[in-house]
Design an enzyme around this catalytic site. Structure first.
Site, PDB file in Angstrom:
ATOM      1  N   CYS A  52     -10.889   1.940  22.871  1.00  0.00           N
ATOM      2  CA  CYS A  52     -10.023   3.525  21.869  1.00  0.00           C
ATOM      3  C   CYS A  52      -9.198   2.528  21.083  1.00  0.00           C
ATOM      4  CB  CYS A  52     -10.339   4.228  21.899  1.00  0.00           C
ATOM      5  SG  CYS A  52     -11.435   5.413  23.032  1.00  0.00           S
ATOM      6  N   HIS A 103      -7.199   8.520  16.789  1.00  0.00           N
ATOM      7  CA  HIS A 103      -6.671   7.919  18.338  1.00  0.00           C
ATOM      8  C   HIS A 103      -5.183   7.109  17.607  1.00  0.00           C
ATOM      9  CE1 HIS A 103      -8.300   7.606  22.777  1.00  0.00           C
ATOM     10  NE2 HIS A 103      -6.458   7.287  22.207  1.00  0.00           N
TER      11      HIS A 103
END
Length: 488
Positions: A52, A103
């Site tokens: 991510c 994120h």
């Protein structure tokens, strides 16, 4: 001429082969298939550092992992990038909105967006609680959920971990599902935006990333579907020492057939749910009369191994992990075409900037593919002036997994042991046969090794002296030029 709008749709952990338009035998994505029919689908799109954080850094900065400094997964490293996709579009007069998963760190970093409605995944919210921080400070979805269902509501009380292969249906009303929340909030931006400005809307879904908890209808439709067995390569013992049979969050495990079937049903169910919510969002574009003047791009940050070669999650150099879907449609883009150029997340920023008529900053290393898909420059092939191969990397299990591909072959080098792999992606797209020990592949192996030496020459880890690859060098998930900046 009115400046075009831009809608960037991002899923998390969506494999590149998981579109029915791409021939997947199980998953059904009718609305993304329809989007592909109105634009272009890239068959060889990759995430160069497929987890991510580093993948999203490439997306938002247009840089390679080595340049933005994130060559593995590491939390709590500040995102102090001066130049970002949203920042450039904001400066160009766009109204910029992000909805969903970012994120980044600090979690409220806006990365140049004028506004962010944040949905942090389960793990980040849990970590905030463990650190004594209010989860509402790192997430907008949880406070919204409590408005809907009461002050004690959570989205992780069903017990499914955010990196587990255990699956079960969503246990709350469907309108409260995180996927539906992202689509609904994104649609609400279309209602309240300033109609005098072009917009850049980033709708970022956490699904199909675990927890595998799609709505019951989406989960159940796959439970009884016939599913092919995942491929198992002749090299499967390479990661056997990392196996954790009793850990449902394991990276390596030989999972029983029933558990794997449920995991795949949860994974594919998430995809179908996302597909339907994207259909809703695209219908809202039509409702507001902006569909025809909007560029639409659908991508994922990385894939998911989902049992291939007894591997799970992401970070690996193999196709299940590193290859991603990429659909692109909009003004002047012919419908229904499939392109085989090697594209990567770093290419999204310059492409979308060109859509907006904005020159890419000097720091951007990706290349715009807008002119190519509109037929204005080049064609696929040796004379196309596009990249001939793509370099990827990720720190895993204490070493860096370095890889190169031209879309036809793939070379992998493990920095700790010096072990090499070679795959023929044309004859063996599931990477079941490792050709590195085949004497007839010696020349090909040597060519790729020399190519990696050239790619890594001058890197701070000392992976090469310019003549040969040097195994055993210490590695870190964030390079020194990032971590040193944090300490300044």
């Amino acid at each position: 001429m009115t400046a075009p709008n831009i809608l960037l749709l991002m899923a998390d952990q969506w494999r590149g082969d998981c579109l029915s338009v791409a021939g997947h035998p199980v998953v059904h994505t009718p609305f993304l298939d329809q989007l592909a029919s109105r634009g272009v689908r890239f068959s060889r799109a990759y995430s160069a550092s497929p987890t991510c954080i580093p993948a999203r850094a490439s997306l938002h900065t247009g840089m390679t992992p080595a340049s933005h400094g994130r060559v593995g997964y590491q939390d709590y490293v500040p995102w102090d990038y001066d130049v970002t996709l949203a920042g450039e579009l904001t400066r160009a007069g766009y109204q910029t909105q992000a909805v969903g998963k970012m994120h980044v760190y600090p979690e409220r970093s806006q990365l140049g967006f004028q506004n962010v409605i944040l949905h942090s995944p389960t793990g980040i919210v849990r970590m905030a609680r463990q650190q004594g921080r209010d989860p509402g400070l790192v997430d907008d979805y949880l406070p919204w959920l409590r408005q809907q269902l009461g002050r004690d509501a959570t989205f992780f009380d069903h017990g499914i971990d955010s990196n587990s292969y255990v699956a079960r249906p969503w246990d709350k009303p469907e309108h409260t599902h995180p996927t539906t929340f992202v689509a609904t909030q994104a649609a609400d931006f279309l209602r309240r935006r300033d109609p005098r400005k072009p917009f850049f809307l980033f709708a970022s879904f956490n699904a199909p990333h675990p927890p595998y908890d799609p709505p019951g209808w989406a989960f159940e439709q796959y439970l009884d579907r016939e599913m092919p067995d995942p491929p198992v390569g002749d090299w499967v013992e390479l990661f056997a020492r990392h196996a954790k049979p009793a850990d449902p969050t394991a990276w390596v495990a030989d999972v029983d057939a029933a558990t794997l079937r449920r995991a795949r049903a949860g994974y594919y169910g998430h995809m179908t749910h996302v597909d339907h919510q994207i259909a809703y969002l695209l219908a809202e574009l039509e409702h507001h009369g902006v569909r025809e003047n909007t560029y639409i791009c659908f991508i994922s940050d990385h894939g998911e191994m989902m049992g291939d070669h007894h591997l799970y999650r992401k970070g690996f150099p193999y196709e299940g992990s590193a290859r991603i879907p990429l659909l692109f449609a909009g003004p002047g883009v012919p419908g229904g075409s499939v392109r085989d150029e090697l594209v990567e997340l770093r290419d999204i920023m310059p492409t979308l900037l060109e859509c907006a008529g904005v020159d890419p900053p000097a720091s951007v290393e990706g290349e715009s593919f807008l002119g190519r898909v509109r037929g204005e420059v080049g064609v696929s092939g040796e004379d196309s002036q596009w990249r001939g191969d793509l370099h990827g990397e990720h720190v895993m299990f204490g070493e860096s997994q370095q890889w190169l591909t031209d879309g036809r072959s793939k070379y992998v080098w493990f920095s700790g042991s010096g072990h090499e792999q070679l795959f023929d992606l044309v004859a063996d797209p599931e990477e079941t046969r490792d050709l590195a020990r085949d004497p007839s592949s010696a020349d090909t192996l040597a060519w790729w090794r020399a190519r990696l030496v050239a790619e890594l020459d001058g890197r701070e880890e000392g992976f090469t002296d310019g003549r040969r690859l040097i195994p055993g060098r210490p590695v870190r998930a964030c390079l020194a030029h990032v971590t040193d900046h944090r300490q300044e």
